[in-house]
Design an enzyme around this catalytic site. Structure first.
Site, PDB file in Angstrom:
ATOM      1  N   HIS A  79       0.800  -1.285  -0.045  1.00  0.00           N
ATOM      2  CA  HIS A  79      -0.041  -0.017  -0.035  1.00  0.00           C
ATOM      3  C   HIS A  79       0.774   1.395   0.229  1.00  0.00           C
ATOM      4  CE1 HIS A  79       0.537  -0.616   4.517  1.00  0.00           C
ATOM      5  NE2 HIS A  79       0.472   0.926   4.331  1.00  0.00           N
ATOM      6  N   GLU A 130      -3.764   4.050   2.370  1.00  0.00           N
ATOM      7  CA  GLU A 130      -4.012   4.566   3.538  1.00  0.00           C
ATOM      8  C   GLU A 130      -3.853   6.057   3.878  1.00  0.00           C
ATOM      9  OE1 GLU A 130      -0.634   3.040   6.245  1.00  0.00           O
ATOM     10  OE2 GLU A 130      -1.888   3.458   8.215  1.00  0.00           O
TER      11      GLU A 130
END
Lengths: 134, 134
Positions: A79, A130
Site C-alpha cells: 500500500h 492508507e
C-alpha cells in the site's frame, strides 16, 4: 487534500533478507524490526531523505498481510500512505465522492500512533491507500 | 546509496478516471497527460509535497505495462523509483552484490530525461525498482 507521501509499504516473505537487501545492496538506513501485535505485523522502517519505506512481515494468526503473501509469495508493494490534516473531514469528503472506506469506517490508531483509515483498492486503480492524520 | 524516493508509479486502465480520482476525490495536484512514445506509456504526474505519483497508461503496441494490466485489470502499483547520484557506480555495486539489472544493463534515458535502470523484482521482494540518476 492529501499531503505528503508518508510511506510505501512492501510485504516481504523474509524480513531479515529484505532488511539486508535494503541495507547492504541498496545502501539505505534500515531500522530494527518492531513488532506491532495490534496490527498483526512486524515492521522495519527504511528512512529515505524524503519519505519512508515500511517492510511488513506477518505477526501472529490472522495477520492482514498473510493473504497478500499467499498470492504474492515473493512479496510486493502492499500500500501507499498519504498524510491528511483532518482524517474525519477527509473520510467524509471521500465518502461523499463515492469512495469506500474499509472496516468500520472509524479511524484506528496506526503503527505510528496516529489515526489511520484504509480505502478500498477498487476505488483507487487497484491501489490500497492508507490515510494518516499528522 | 539510494537517495530520495523519486516517484511511485501506478499502472491504470483508465487515465482520465484515475486523474479525476486523484484530483477531485483525493484533492491532489494532477498534471496533464504526456505521451512518452519512447517508453510506450502515457504519463500523468501527481505532485505531492515530498515526491510524485506517476500514473502510467499503455501507449502503442508492445507497451511495457500492457502485461501488467492484463494480470491486474483494475491497475496497481507498478514500481518505485529511487534516486542515485552515479548510476554506473550504483549498477556496478548492485551487480557485485548479485542483483540483476534488467535489459542490456546499460542506462537508458527515462521519462524525465535522466539515465535510468530497472532492477529485477525477484531480487527485491517482488518489487520492480527503478534507479534514476539525478
Amino acid at each position: 487534500m492529501i499531503g505528503r507521501l508518508n510511506h510505501v509499504a512492501i510485504a516481504v516473505p523474509d524480513l531479515e533478507a529484505a532488511s539486508a537487501m535494503y541495507r547492504d545492496t541498496l545502501g539505505a538506513a534500515v531500522g530494527a524490526p518492531q513488532d506491532e501485535p495490534d496490527h498483526g505485523v512486524t515492521v522495519v522502517f527504511i528512512e529515505l531523505p524524503n519519505t519512508k519505506i515500511e517492510l511488513l512481515y506477518p505477526l501472529g494468526e490472522g495477520s492482514p498481510i498473510k493473504g497478500f503473501l499467499d498470492k504474492n509469495p515473493s512479496g510486493g508493494i502492499h500500500h501507499v500512505c498519504y498524510e491528511v490534516e483532518d482524517i474525519l473531514a477527509a473520510r467524509d469528503h471521500l465518502k461523499a465522492q463515492g469512495a469506500r472506506v474499509l472496516g468500520s469506517g472509524e479511524p484506528k490508531i496506526g503503527a505510528h500512533g496516529k489515526p489511520v483509515l484504509f480505502l478500498h483498492p477498487k476505488d483507487f486503480q487497484g491501489t490500497l491507500v492508507e490515510l494518516e492524520q499528522v
